[in-house]
Design an enzyme around this catalytic site. Structure first.
Site, PDB file in Angstrom:
ATOM      1  N   ARG A  35       0.826  -1.217   0.000  1.00 55.93           N
ATOM      2  CA  ARG A  35       0.000   0.000   0.000  1.00 55.93           C
ATOM      3  C   ARG A  35       0.861   1.268   0.000  1.00 55.93           C
ATOM      4  NH1 ARG A  35      -4.987  -1.402   4.083  1.00 55.93           N
ATOM      5  NH2 ARG A  35      -6.346  -2.332   2.502  1.00 55.93           N
ATOM      6  N   LYS A 193     -17.241 -18.828   4.549  1.00 54.98           N
ATOM      7  CA  LYS A 193     -18.642 -18.629   4.910  1.00 54.98           C
ATOM      8  C   LYS A 193     -19.498 -17.974   3.834  1.00 54.98           C
ATOM      9  CE  LYS A 193     -18.270 -18.174   9.863  1.00 54.98           C
ATOM     10  NZ  LYS A 193     -18.265 -17.182  10.938  1.00 54.98           N
ATOM     11  N   GLY A 346      -7.667 -10.350   1.284  1.00 55.89           N
ATOM     12  CA  GLY A 346      -6.475 -10.856   1.958  1.00 55.89           C
ATOM     13  C   GLY A 346      -6.045 -12.252   1.543  1.00 55.89           C
ATOM     14  N   GLY A 369     -11.855  -4.763   2.534  1.00 57.33           N
ATOM     15  CA  GLY A 369     -13.293  -4.494   2.717  1.00 57.33           C
ATOM     16  C   GLY A 369     -13.859  -3.649   1.583  1.00 57.33           C
TER      17      GLY A 369
HETATM   18  C1  3PG Z   1      -8.237  -2.082   5.414  1.00 57.58           C
HETATM   19  O1  3PG Z   1      -7.167  -2.500   5.892  1.00 57.58           O
HETATM   20  O2  3PG Z   1      -9.103  -2.838   4.921  1.00 57.58           O
HETATM   21  C2  3PG Z   1      -8.434  -0.603   5.316  1.00 57.58           C
HETATM   22  O3  3PG Z   1      -7.275   0.094   5.627  1.00 57.58           O
HETATM   23  C3  3PG Z   1      -9.607  -0.157   6.149  1.00 57.58           C
HETATM   24  O4  3PG Z   1      -9.358  -0.373   7.509  1.00 57.58           O
HETATM   25  P1  3PG Z   1     -10.569  -0.406   8.544  1.00 57.58           P
HETATM   26  O5  3PG Z   1     -11.309  -1.684   8.311  1.00 57.58           O
HETATM   27  O6  3PG Z   1      -9.940  -0.325   9.912  1.00 57.58           O
HETATM   28  O7  3PG Z   1     -11.455   0.774   8.246  1.00 57.58           O
END
Ligand code: 3PG
Length: 392
Positions: A35, A193, A346, A369
């Site tokens: 990142r 899941k 991930g 996410g």
């Molecule tokens: C992540 O690692 O998915 C992003 O940096 C967002 O982090 P967060 O879920 O703590 O908002």
């Protein structure tokens, strides 16, 4: 959205919200810096264009109003400096203390989530931050699913709000894959899941030509199609939902290709003995831990014929060699396919690294996410905030 690369930033104060939320070990060493690397093009563009550059990011999920030792972006500042070949000063107390930065200089503003009001998208905080800059750049795709003061509120108040180079690349790649795909569009949704990916599965069921499910998700679909799965991980409560998804796909003339052979064992462990069997021969004590070679070959054909591939999640317990075959074959098929492929999440990035195919995937998203919410068909608030400024 407006793009950073369309702007002349000479002499401007440019505030870049990046996602530099990188993993660290207990000693605070950065263990994976993708990142940070991905944030470099926007920072360089602004620096080379003669801007005074402020960069910020969140790190972890700190308590607001405090900065504990683990919360500091100090190691990130060092890494950024190495990648930019110039010193990167870390600025504390930047919201109220102000930021001194000259054209051609870059500073890193300490963990923005330590500011009171960041997570709640406080308007007063957003206005104060907007007042620090002439141009606000959102390059934090990984945080685009969060409506926070640095990802959302500030975009309303900054004189100019635009997407950074990484954000633009993510929007373009995901849009190409889901909004204007070359067909057949094939999605691979694996993982343990159904419940955590139900919205994604439902959203994709309306769009894709083939929906490949894997892992515990596939087991729930096998249950829904009347198969016995023994002790395999599954969610019997969601069998109805799995059925509904298969029905939607069928009605559209689309397909959910379920495994016809599987790799089973009686436990998930490095010492477990793996057996390749027909899906019709799964016994009461078996756990399905991978797809079998026939199923893998069939998926390979589907992938070879695809126009676009969206990949999220493995199809087996690929961390253990005896259950890695399916995911390995899938990775190799994606790497060899002519299709435009996009991958994220991930576990998927871990599989890409393990099978060493990063150079052969069309686009690898930096979003976890955020990538999943995009697949769910949701409007990401940070992108919506940039779009709103573009329209006005
Ligand atoms: C992540 O690692 O998915 C992003 O940096 C967002 O982090 P967060 O879920 O703590 O908002």
């Amino acid at each position: 959205v407006k793009k950073l690369t369309d702007l002349d930033v000479a002499g401007k104060r440019v505030f870049i919200r990046a996602d530099l939320n990188v993993p660290q070990d207990d000693a605070g060493n950065i263990t994976e810096d993708t990142r940070i690397r991905a944030s470099i093009p926007s920072i360089k563009y602004a620096l080379d264009g003669g801007a005074a550059v402020m960069v910020t990011s969140h790190l972890g999920r700190p308590t607001e109003g405090e900065l504990k030792a683990d919360d500091t972006l100090a190691p990130v500042a060092v890494r950024l400096g190495q990648l930019l070949h110039k010193p990167v000063r870390l600025v504390q107390n930047w919201v109220d203390g102000g930021v001194e930065v000259a054209p051609g200089e870059v500073v890193l503003l300490e963990n923005c989530r330590c500011n009171k009001g960041e997570k709640k998208d406080n308007e007063e905080l957003a206005k104060k931050m907007a007042a620090l800059c002439d141009v606000y750049v959102n390059d934090a795709f990984g945080t685009a699913h969060r409506a926070e003061a640095t990802t959302h509120g500030i975009a309303r108040f900054a004189p100019v709000a635009c997407a950074g180079i990484l954000m633009g690349a993510e929007i373009d790649a995901l849009g190409k894959a889901l909004h204007a795909p070359k067909r057949p569009l094939v999605a691979i949704v694996g993982g343990s899941k159904v419940s955590s990916k139900l919205t994604i599965l439902k959203s994709l069921a309306d769009k894709v030509d083939q929906l490949i499910v894997g892992g515990g998700i596939a087991n729930t679909f096998l249950l829904a199609s009347g198969k016995r799965i023994g002790e395999s991980l599954a969610e019997p409560d969601l069998v109805k939902e799995a059925h509904a998804i298969m029905d939607i796909m069928k009605a559209r003339g689309a397909e959910v290709p379920l495994p016809t052979d599987v790799v089973v064992a009686d436990e998930v462990s490095a010492l477990a003995r793996a057996n390749k069997i027909s899906v019709d021969d799964v016994s009461a004590s078996d756990r399905i831990l991978d797809i079998g070679p026939k199923s893998a070959a069939r998926l390979g054909e589907i992938i070879a014929n695809a126009g676009t591939i969206v990949w999220n999640g493995p199809v087996g317990v690929f961390e253990l060699p005896q259950f890695a075959g399916g995911t390995k074959m899938l990775a190799s098929a994606i790497a060899h396919s002519e299709a435009f492929s996009i991958a994220g999440g991930g576990d998927t990035l871990a599989a890409i690294a393990k099978f060493d195919i990063a150079g052969d995937v069309g686009y690898i998203s930096t979003g976890g996410g955020a990538f999943l919410e995009f697949l769910e068909g949701k409007t990401l608030p940070a992108i919506a905030a940039l779009e709103a400024r573009f329209e006005n």
